[in-house]
Design a protein around this motif. Structure first.
Motif, PDB file in Angstrom:
ATOM      1  N   GLY A 268      37.940  57.935  65.100  1.00 27.30           N
ATOM      2  CA  GLY A 268      38.183  56.609  64.535  1.00 27.30           C
ATOM      3  C   GLY A 268      38.100  55.452  65.492  1.00 27.30           C
ATOM      4  N   ALA A 269      37.473  55.642  66.660  1.00 27.97           N
ATOM      5  CA  ALA A 269      37.491  54.605  67.691  1.00 27.97           C
ATOM      6  C   ALA A 269      36.832  53.306  67.240  1.00 27.97           C
ATOM      7  CB  ALA A 269      36.811  55.120  68.961  1.00 27.97           C
ATOM      8  N   MET A 270      35.823  53.369  66.355  1.00 22.10           N
ATOM      9  CA  MET A 270      35.073  52.170  65.961  1.00 22.10           C
ATOM     10  C   MET A 270      35.651  51.491  64.722  1.00 22.10           C
ATOM     11  SD  MET A 270      33.020  52.219  68.421  1.00 22.10           S
ATOM     12  CE  MET A 270      31.972  50.836  67.994  1.00 22.10           C
ATOM     13  N   PHE A 271      36.923  51.693  64.473  1.00 22.09           N
ATOM     14  CA  PHE A 271      37.607  51.106  63.318  1.00 22.09           C
ATOM     15  C   PHE A 271      37.775  49.596  63.494  1.00 22.09           C
ATOM     16  CE2 PHE A 271      41.858  49.825  61.675  1.00 22.09           C
ATOM     17  CZ  PHE A 271      41.620  49.975  60.315  1.00 22.09           C
ATOM     18  N   LEU A 272      37.623  48.854  62.406  1.00 19.02           N
ATOM     19  CA  LEU A 272      37.840  47.400  62.426  1.00 19.02           C
ATOM     20  C   LEU A 272      38.921  47.041  61.409  1.00 19.02           C
ATOM     21  CD1 LEU A 272      35.276  44.533  62.643  1.00 19.02           C
ATOM     22  CD2 LEU A 272      37.015  44.464  60.848  1.00 19.02           C
ATOM     23  N   LEU A 273      39.863  46.230  61.861  1.00 18.42           N
ATOM     24  CA  LEU A 273      40.928  45.717  60.992  1.00 18.42           C
ATOM     25  C   LEU A 273      40.875  44.210  60.973  1.00 18.42           C
ATOM     26  CD1 LEU A 273      43.582  46.004  59.345  1.00 18.42           C
ATOM     27  CD2 LEU A 273      44.817  45.907  61.534  1.00 18.42           C
ATOM     28  N   SER A 274      40.863  43.626  59.786  1.00 18.86           N
ATOM     29  CA  SER A 274      40.882  42.172  59.651  1.00 18.86           C
ATOM     30  C   SER A 274      41.685  41.796  58.414  1.00 18.86           C
ATOM     31  CB  SER A 274      39.450  41.623  59.528  1.00 18.86           C
ATOM     32  OG  SER A 274      38.865  42.034  58.292  1.00 18.86           O
ATOM     33  N   TYR A 275      42.049  40.511  58.330  1.00 15.32           N
ATOM     34  CA  TYR A 275      42.786  40.003  57.167  1.00 15.32           C
ATOM     35  C   TYR A 275      42.140  38.728  56.668  1.00 15.32           C
ATOM     36  CZ  TYR A 275      46.533  43.360  57.898  1.00 15.32           C
ATOM     37  OH  TYR A 275      47.253  44.517  58.009  1.00 15.32           O
ATOM     38  N   TYR A 276      41.908  38.679  55.372  1.00 18.14           N
ATOM     39  CA  TYR A 276      41.369  37.494  54.723  1.00 18.14           C
ATOM     40  C   TYR A 276      42.527  36.697  54.137  1.00 18.14           C
ATOM     41  CZ  TYR A 276      38.562  34.646  51.519  1.00 18.14           C
ATOM     42  OH  TYR A 276      37.982  33.598  50.842  1.00 18.14           O
ATOM     43  N   ASN A 277      42.553  35.407  54.394  1.00 19.55           N
ATOM     44  CA  ASN A 277      43.646  34.531  53.942  1.00 19.55           C
ATOM     45  C   ASN A 277      45.005  35.049  54.405  1.00 19.55           C
ATOM     46  OD1 ASN A 277      42.078  32.607  52.755  1.00 19.55           O
ATOM     47  ND2 ASN A 277      42.428  33.244  50.651  1.00 19.55           N
ATOM     48  N   GLY A 278      45.029  35.747  55.514  1.00 16.13           N
ATOM     49  CA  GLY A 278      46.274  36.172  56.137  1.00 16.13           C
ATOM     50  C   GLY A 278      46.925  37.406  55.556  1.00 16.13           C
ATOM     51  N   SER A 279      46.486  37.856  54.361  1.00 17.20           N
ATOM     52  CA  SER A 279      47.215  38.951  53.722  1.00 17.20           C
ATOM     53  C   SER A 279      46.336  40.020  53.079  1.00 17.20           C
ATOM     54  CB  SER A 279      48.161  38.393  52.654  1.00 17.20           C
ATOM     55  OG  SER A 279      47.426  37.713  51.646  1.00 17.20           O
ATOM     56  N   ILE A 280      45.054  39.758  52.909  1.00 15.19           N
ATOM     57  CA  ILE A 280      44.173  40.728  52.248  1.00 15.19           C
ATOM     58  C   ILE A 280      43.403  41.495  53.318  1.00 15.19           C
ATOM     59  CG2 ILE A 280      42.252  41.063  50.655  1.00 15.19           C
ATOM     60  CD1 ILE A 280      43.055  38.453  49.290  1.00 15.19           C
ATOM     61  N   LEU A 285      35.236  50.928  58.277  1.00 14.59           N
ATOM     62  CA  LEU A 285      35.499  52.321  58.608  1.00 14.59           C
ATOM     63  C   LEU A 285      34.307  52.954  59.307  1.00 14.59           C
ATOM     64  CD1 LEU A 285      37.272  53.632  55.378  1.00 14.59           C
ATOM     65  CD2 LEU A 285      38.263  52.526  57.393  1.00 14.59           C
ATOM     66  N   PRO A 286      34.541  53.603  60.437  1.00 15.90           N
ATOM     67  CA  PRO A 286      33.469  54.301  61.134  1.00 15.90           C
ATOM     68  C   PRO A 286      33.028  55.547  60.377  1.00 15.90           C
ATOM     69  CG  PRO A 286      35.564  54.727  62.201  1.00 15.90           C
ATOM     70  CD  PRO A 286      35.833  53.709  61.132  1.00 15.90           C
ATOM     71  N   GLY A 287      31.870  56.088  60.760  1.00 18.43           N
ATOM     72  CA  GLY A 287      31.290  57.214  60.041  1.00 18.43           C
ATOM     73  C   GLY A 287      32.140  58.466  60.045  1.00 18.43           C
ATOM     74  N   CYS A 288      33.001  58.625  61.044  1.00 16.37           N
ATOM     75  CA  CYS A 288      33.818  59.838  61.131  1.00 16.37           C
ATOM     76  C   CYS A 288      34.728  60.020  59.923  1.00 16.37           C
ATOM     77  CB  CYS A 288      34.653  59.816  62.416  1.00 16.37           C
ATOM     78  SG  CYS A 288      35.829  58.443  62.500  1.00 16.37           S
ATOM     79  N   VAL A 289      35.076  58.919  59.252  1.00 14.46           N
ATOM     80  CA  VAL A 289      35.965  59.011  58.091  1.00 14.46           C
ATOM     81  C   VAL A 289      35.299  59.814  56.978  1.00 14.46           C
ATOM     82  CG1 VAL A 289      37.228  57.678  56.354  1.00 14.46           C
ATOM     83  CG2 VAL A 289      37.084  56.837  58.704  1.00 14.46           C
ATOM     84  N   MET A 290      33.967  59.820  56.988  1.00 13.37           N
ATOM     85  CA  MET A 290      33.218  60.514  55.943  1.00 13.37           C
ATOM     86  C   MET A 290      33.307  62.034  56.088  1.00 13.37           C
ATOM     87  SD  MET A 290      29.203  60.018  54.905  1.00 13.37           S
ATOM     88  CE  MET A 290      28.699  60.114  56.620  1.00 13.37           C
ATOM     89  N   TYR A 291      33.369  62.518  57.340  1.00 17.41           N
ATOM     90  CA  TYR A 291      33.272  63.974  57.528  1.00 17.41           C
ATOM     91  C   TYR A 291      34.490  64.614  58.180  1.00 17.41           C
ATOM     92  CZ  TYR A 291      31.860  62.562  62.246  1.00 17.41           C
ATOM     93  OH  TYR A 291      31.829  61.984  63.482  1.00 17.41           O
ATOM     94  N   ALA A 292      35.310  63.857  58.921  1.00 12.41           N
ATOM     95  CA  ALA A 292      36.483  64.435  59.583  1.00 12.41           C
ATOM     96  C   ALA A 292      37.644  64.544  58.594  1.00 12.41           C
ATOM     97  CB  ALA A 292      36.887  63.598  60.784  1.00 12.41           C
ATOM     98  N   LYS A 293      38.461  65.582  58.755  1.00 14.28           N
ATOM     99  CA  LYS A 293      39.575  65.796  57.840  1.00 14.28           C
ATOM    100  C   LYS A 293      40.565  64.639  57.907  1.00 14.28           C
ATOM    101  CE  LYS A 293      39.354  70.856  58.228  1.00 14.28           C
ATOM    102  NZ  LYS A 293      40.058  72.066  58.744  1.00 14.28           N
TER     103      LYS A 293
END
Length: 340
Positions: A268-280, A285-293
């Motif tokens: 999950g190293a290439m994960f991005l977290l952001s917030y729109y209008n401060g709360s959304i 999600l990096p590709g590993c989310v597709m295949y890793a448990k």
């Protein structure tokens, strides 16, 4: 302790367990330490061969273990929690709803450093279900100096030591990027994985929108979900450092605040977290989310679903415990992954 005749023990508190043995039926404590003797108990005690009992003599400034456990429970308790019955000087806290369990670890450690006092809890940020045990409180001796409990109360202050954040209903949209999927060269397998993980929560899935690798098109798909009232948007694909991967720039172009692009978690190293209008939250999600448990997504999703706004520090501390061992049989969350 004081030794008295059993016939005179009504109203007194036992200082020790009293075992009952019935051959082929039972061998267990018939009366537990801390039990308050009643009139009805006297014939039973005598039948067990107990003509004399050790009882606790009440002294000013000393608390019985049951009383002390209640003090510690009061230090811990918060909304969405209930106590177990007190047993052998122990009270457990039980979750009344699904959510994320939170612990003030610094104050917990300080209280547990006091002599003869203990509070044992699950890990901070642990996802729990209604009915799960959260923590247990007790003191070590049968009786304890009240001043030690007062010291624990002073450390705790006016804020409960524990909290449970209930999961909230959210409307979620999935944006899947990549020319290979958009033009039908390959079948998308990312969206179903995300939908399955979201379905573990109270989610209305607004749908899945496909986009090519044009960042303006990706931004437009995200904005469409926002206009539909999405409480969260999950973006899949285009999260690496390859020249064709434009999803991070597209998320930023929505006007969202980028909290972090990258997290000290594997997978999950290439994960991005952001917030729109401060709360959304808008997640990349990096590709590993597709295949890793299990990945970074499994660590942050419960907290996001509980309306916890995560900051860069919340991601930074995930490095300690952030290595998934990819076990043949996955036991998450009952493993070291994500546990500090």
């Amino acid at each position: 302790m004081k030794l008295i005749d059993t016939k005179n023990a009504v109203g007194h508190i036992l200082c020790h367990d009293i075992t009952q043995i019935v051959k082929g039926v039972t061998k267990d404590a018939r009366f537990r330490k801390g039990h308050v003797v009643t009139e009805e108990d006297i014939p039973v005690l005598l039948s067990l061969g107990k003509d004399h009992l050790y009882i606790w003599e009440k002294q000013e400034g000393m608390l019985h273990e049951n009383e002390a456990a209640q003090v510690l429970y009061d230090i811990c308790k918060n909304d969405h929690m209930k106590p177990s019955a007190v047993k052998e000087g122990k009270i457990e806290l039980i979750a009344e709803c699904d959510g994320v369990f939170k612990v003030d670890v610094e104050r917990l450690n300080a209280i547990n450093a006091l002599d003869e006092i203990m509070i044992a809890s699950r890990h901070n940020n642990f996802p729990v279900k209604a009915g799960d045990k959260l923590a247990g409180t007790r003191v070590i001796p049968l009786i304890i100096d009240e001043k030690k409990l007062q010291a624990a109360q002073q450390i705790a202050g006016d804020t409960p030591l524990l909290s449970l954040l209930p999961y909230r209903h959210k409307k979620v949209g999935i944006v899947t990027t990549g020319n290979e999927v958009f033009y039908g060269r390959i079948k998308d397998t990312f969206g179903p994985v995300i939908a399955q993980k979201l379905n573990e929560y109270d989610v209305t899935l607004l749908g899945q929108k496909l986009s090519d690798d044009d960042p303006e098109h990706i931004t437009a798909r995200i904005r469409e979900f926002l206009e539909e009232g999405a409480d969260m948007v999950v973006c899949t694909g285009g999260m690496s450092v390859d020249p064709d991967d434009k999803t991070p720039a597209a998320i930023k172009a929505t006007g969202a605040e980028i909290i972090s692009y990258g997290a000290p978690v594997l997978p999950g190293a290439m994960f991005l977290l952001s917030y729109y209008n401060g709360s959304i939250p808008i997640l990349g999600l990096p590709g590993c989310v597709m295949y890793a448990k299990r990945t970074i997504f499994d660590l942050v999703l419960p907290r996001i679903m509980a309306d916890e706004r995560l900051g860069k520090k919340d991601l930074a501390v995930l490095g300690h415990g952030g290595l998934c061992l990819n076990c043949n049989t996955c036991h998450y969350p009952y493993c070291s992954f994500g546990k500090a």
